[in-house]
Design a protein around this motif. Sequence first.
Motif, PDB file in Angstrom:
ATOM      1  N   PRO A  61      -6.489  73.180  33.519  1.00  0.00           N
ATOM      2  CA  PRO A  61      -7.947  73.389  33.459  1.00  0.00           C
ATOM      3  C   PRO A  61      -8.670  72.269  32.717  1.00  0.00           C
ATOM      4  O   PRO A  61      -8.154  71.715  31.752  1.00  0.00           O
ATOM      5  CB  PRO A  61      -8.093  74.699  32.682  1.00  0.00           C
ATOM      6  CG  PRO A  61      -6.769  75.331  32.674  1.00  0.00           C
ATOM      7  CD  PRO A  61      -5.757  74.253  32.854  1.00  0.00           C
ATOM      8  N   ASP A  62      -9.858  71.998  33.173  1.00  0.00           N
ATOM      9  CA  ASP A  62     -10.714  71.001  32.538  1.00  0.00           C
ATOM     10  C   ASP A  62     -11.686  71.732  31.605  1.00  0.00           C
ATOM     11  O   ASP A  62     -12.897  71.563  31.705  1.00  0.00           O
ATOM     12  CB  ASP A  62     -11.455  70.210  33.626  1.00  0.00           C
ATOM     13  CG  ASP A  62     -11.805  68.810  33.177  1.00  0.00           C
ATOM     14  OD1 ASP A  62     -11.213  68.335  32.190  1.00  0.00           O
ATOM     15  OD2 ASP A  62     -12.677  68.196  33.811  1.00  0.00           O
ATOM     16  N   VAL A  96      -2.966  74.245  23.994  1.00  0.00           N
ATOM     17  CA  VAL A  96      -1.900  73.553  24.709  1.00  0.00           C
ATOM     18  C   VAL A  96      -0.583  73.893  24.008  1.00  0.00           C
ATOM     19  O   VAL A  96      -0.510  73.874  22.777  1.00  0.00           O
ATOM     20  CB  VAL A  96      -2.142  72.028  24.659  1.00  0.00           C
ATOM     21  CG1 VAL A  96      -0.960  71.272  25.207  1.00  0.00           C
ATOM     22  CG2 VAL A  96      -3.419  71.670  25.390  1.00  0.00           C
ATOM     23  N   PHE A  97       0.435  74.220  24.780  1.00  0.00           N
ATOM     24  CA  PHE A  97       1.758  74.534  24.254  1.00  0.00           C
ATOM     25  C   PHE A  97       2.770  73.625  24.929  1.00  0.00           C
ATOM     26  O   PHE A  97       2.727  73.455  26.152  1.00  0.00           O
ATOM     27  CB  PHE A  97       2.126  75.985  24.552  1.00  0.00           C
ATOM     28  CG  PHE A  97       1.102  76.975  24.072  1.00  0.00           C
ATOM     29  CD1 PHE A  97       1.222  77.560  22.824  1.00  0.00           C
ATOM     30  CD2 PHE A  97       0.022  77.314  24.863  1.00  0.00           C
ATOM     31  CE1 PHE A  97       0.274  78.471  22.379  1.00  0.00           C
ATOM     32  CE2 PHE A  97      -0.933  78.226  24.433  1.00  0.00           C
ATOM     33  CZ  PHE A  97      -0.805  78.801  23.183  1.00  0.00           C
ATOM     34  N   LEU A  98       3.666  73.038  24.165  1.00  0.00           N
ATOM     35  CA  LEU A  98       4.736  72.207  24.722  1.00  0.00           C
ATOM     36  C   LEU A  98       6.079  72.858  24.423  1.00  0.00           C
ATOM     37  O   LEU A  98       6.293  73.392  23.325  1.00  0.00           O
ATOM     38  CB  LEU A  98       4.702  70.792  24.125  1.00  0.00           C
ATOM     39  CG  LEU A  98       3.437  69.977  24.376  1.00  0.00           C
ATOM     40  CD1 LEU A  98       3.568  68.595  23.731  1.00  0.00           C
ATOM     41  CD2 LEU A  98       3.135  69.857  25.858  1.00  0.00           C
ATOM     42  N   TRP A  99       6.956  72.773  25.411  1.00  0.00           N
ATOM     43  CA  TRP A  99       8.280  73.385  25.312  1.00  0.00           C
ATOM     44  C   TRP A  99       9.348  72.323  25.543  1.00  0.00           C
ATOM     45  O   TRP A  99       9.183  71.453  26.395  1.00  0.00           O
ATOM     46  CB  TRP A  99       8.441  74.472  26.379  1.00  0.00           C
ATOM     47  CG  TRP A  99       7.360  75.497  26.371  1.00  0.00           C
ATOM     48  CD1 TRP A  99       6.149  75.431  26.989  1.00  0.00           C
ATOM     49  CD2 TRP A  99       7.383  76.756  25.709  1.00  0.00           C
ATOM     50  NE1 TRP A  99       5.418  76.567  26.746  1.00  0.00           N
ATOM     51  CE2 TRP A  99       6.159  77.397  25.973  1.00  0.00           C
ATOM     52  CE3 TRP A  99       8.338  77.408  24.935  1.00  0.00           C
ATOM     53  CZ2 TRP A  99       5.856  78.657  25.478  1.00  0.00           C
ATOM     54  CZ3 TRP A  99       8.035  78.665  24.442  1.00  0.00           C
ATOM     55  CH2 TRP A  99       6.808  79.284  24.710  1.00  0.00           C
ATOM     56  N   ALA A 134     -12.923  66.927  24.950  1.00  0.00           N
ATOM     57  CA  ALA A 134     -11.494  67.248  24.920  1.00  0.00           C
ATOM     58  C   ALA A 134     -11.266  68.542  25.700  1.00  0.00           C
ATOM     59  O   ALA A 134     -11.837  69.575  25.382  1.00  0.00           O
ATOM     60  CB  ALA A 134     -11.014  67.410  23.487  1.00  0.00           C
ATOM     61  N   THR A 135     -10.459  68.449  26.749  1.00  0.00           N
ATOM     62  CA  THR A 135     -10.135  69.620  27.552  1.00  0.00           C
ATOM     63  C   THR A 135      -8.621  69.801  27.555  1.00  0.00           C
ATOM     64  O   THR A 135      -7.883  68.917  27.111  1.00  0.00           O
ATOM     65  CB  THR A 135     -10.615  69.449  29.010  1.00  0.00           C
ATOM     66  OG1 THR A 135      -9.850  68.394  29.616  1.00  0.00           O
ATOM     67  CG2 THR A 135     -12.101  69.129  29.078  1.00  0.00           C
ATOM     68  N   ILE A 136      -8.187  70.915  28.060  1.00  0.00           N
ATOM     69  CA  ILE A 136      -6.744  71.147  28.159  1.00  0.00           C
ATOM     70  C   ILE A 136      -6.112  70.023  28.969  1.00  0.00           C
ATOM     71  O   ILE A 136      -5.108  69.433  28.571  1.00  0.00           O
ATOM     72  CB  ILE A 136      -6.460  72.530  28.792  1.00  0.00           C
ATOM     73  CG1 ILE A 136      -6.911  73.643  27.828  1.00  0.00           C
ATOM     74  CG2 ILE A 136      -4.995  72.665  29.164  1.00  0.00           C
ATOM     75  CD1 ILE A 136      -6.897  75.029  28.426  1.00  0.00           C
ATOM     76  N   ARG A 137      -6.724  69.674  30.108  1.00  0.00           N
ATOM     77  CA  ARG A 137      -6.176  68.623  30.967  1.00  0.00           C
ATOM     78  C   ARG A 137      -6.150  67.268  30.248  1.00  0.00           C
ATOM     79  O   ARG A 137      -5.136  66.576  30.254  1.00  0.00           O
ATOM     80  CB  ARG A 137      -6.970  68.500  32.264  1.00  0.00           C
ATOM     81  CG  ARG A 137      -6.370  67.451  33.207  1.00  0.00           C
ATOM     82  CD  ARG A 137      -7.163  67.273  34.489  1.00  0.00           C
ATOM     83  NE  ARG A 137      -7.488  68.544  35.084  1.00  0.00           N
ATOM     84  CZ  ARG A 137      -8.603  68.776  35.769  1.00  0.00           C
ATOM     85  NH1 ARG A 137      -9.499  67.834  35.952  1.00  0.00           N
ATOM     86  NH2 ARG A 137      -8.832  69.957  36.291  1.00  0.00           N
ATOM     87  N   SER A 138      -7.262  66.884  29.600  1.00  0.00           N
ATOM     88  CA  SER A 138      -7.302  65.574  28.934  1.00  0.00           C
ATOM     89  C   SER A 138      -6.297  65.511  27.789  1.00  0.00           C
ATOM     90  O   SER A 138      -5.648  64.487  27.575  1.00  0.00           O
ATOM     91  CB  SER A 138      -8.711  65.257  28.431  1.00  0.00           C
ATOM     92  OG  SER A 138      -9.089  66.079  27.346  1.00  0.00           O
ATOM     93  N   ASP A 188      -3.139  62.920  27.665  1.00  0.00           N
ATOM     94  CA  ASP A 188      -2.863  62.061  26.508  1.00  0.00           C
ATOM     95  C   ASP A 188      -1.407  62.185  26.069  1.00  0.00           C
ATOM     96  O   ASP A 188      -0.757  61.197  25.731  1.00  0.00           O
ATOM     97  CB  ASP A 188      -3.778  62.419  25.328  1.00  0.00           C
ATOM     98  CG  ASP A 188      -5.213  61.952  25.531  1.00  0.00           C
ATOM     99  OD1 ASP A 188      -5.448  61.122  26.430  1.00  0.00           O
ATOM    100  OD2 ASP A 188      -6.084  62.429  24.781  1.00  0.00           O
ATOM    101  N   LEU A 189      -0.897  63.404  26.098  1.00  0.00           N
ATOM    102  CA  LEU A 189       0.489  63.631  25.678  1.00  0.00           C
ATOM    103  C   LEU A 189       1.489  63.098  26.702  1.00  0.00           C
ATOM    104  O   LEU A 189       2.439  62.408  26.355  1.00  0.00           O
ATOM    105  CB  LEU A 189       0.726  65.124  25.428  1.00  0.00           C
ATOM    106  CG  LEU A 189       0.046  65.689  24.179  1.00  0.00           C
ATOM    107  CD1 LEU A 189      -0.087  67.203  24.265  1.00  0.00           C
ATOM    108  CD2 LEU A 189       0.817  65.284  22.925  1.00  0.00           C
ATOM    109  N   VAL A 190       1.254  63.384  27.978  1.00  0.00           N
ATOM    110  CA  VAL A 190       2.206  62.965  29.010  1.00  0.00           C
ATOM    111  C   VAL A 190       2.218  61.449  29.199  1.00  0.00           C
ATOM    112  O   VAL A 190       3.247  60.861  29.519  1.00  0.00           O
ATOM    113  CB  VAL A 190       1.956  63.722  30.342  1.00  0.00           C
ATOM    114  CG1 VAL A 190       0.847  63.110  31.147  1.00  0.00           C
ATOM    115  CG2 VAL A 190       3.225  63.814  31.174  1.00  0.00           C
TER     116      VAL A 190
END
Length: 173
Positions: free
Chosen positions: A92-93, A98-101, A117-121, A125-127
């Motif tokens: 989602p924008d 955000v959760f990382l596993w 700052a959105t979930i997607r952005s 940034d992380l990926v």
Amino acid sequence: MAASVYSRTLRAAARVVGGEASLSDYLRVPLADLRAWIDGAARPPVGAFLKAVDLLIDEMISPGEALSRDNERLLDELVRYAFSAGAVAGAPDDPGLVFLWDGDELVYIGSARGEGATIRSRLLDLVEGRDHCCCIPTHYSWRLSSDVAVLERSLLDHYCERFLRLPRCNRAA
């Protein structure tokens, strides 16, 4: 004649779970039997009655414990997506969490609080390595929230209470 303790308890338990049919499912008893017990026409078996009492006791726990139980449920219900640029593009924008596993381990709880700052952005940034994460996540999850900061703090507190530490990548930040 006053309603029996059985009838009052079962009626209250039905309100907690959303009705007689839901309580019947929860207790794993026929709805007709439950209705007879609530109406006072018969006495429930001790096991069914105690399960209803236990349900009511659970509802009377402190707000902190209730929040902890809600957080546990939220974490258990998160859908996990492969951690890749292609999958992240479908996030989602909108503001949210955000959760990382890393496999089955939850390694990061973070937020996207809006104002660009959105979930997607945040996930992009992380990926793409623009934001540091101490591990190589295998999956991600997200949760929309209107009060991102409060939910993030609550989930991090819950995680710390349960595991006596922050998630691995939150500790490294």
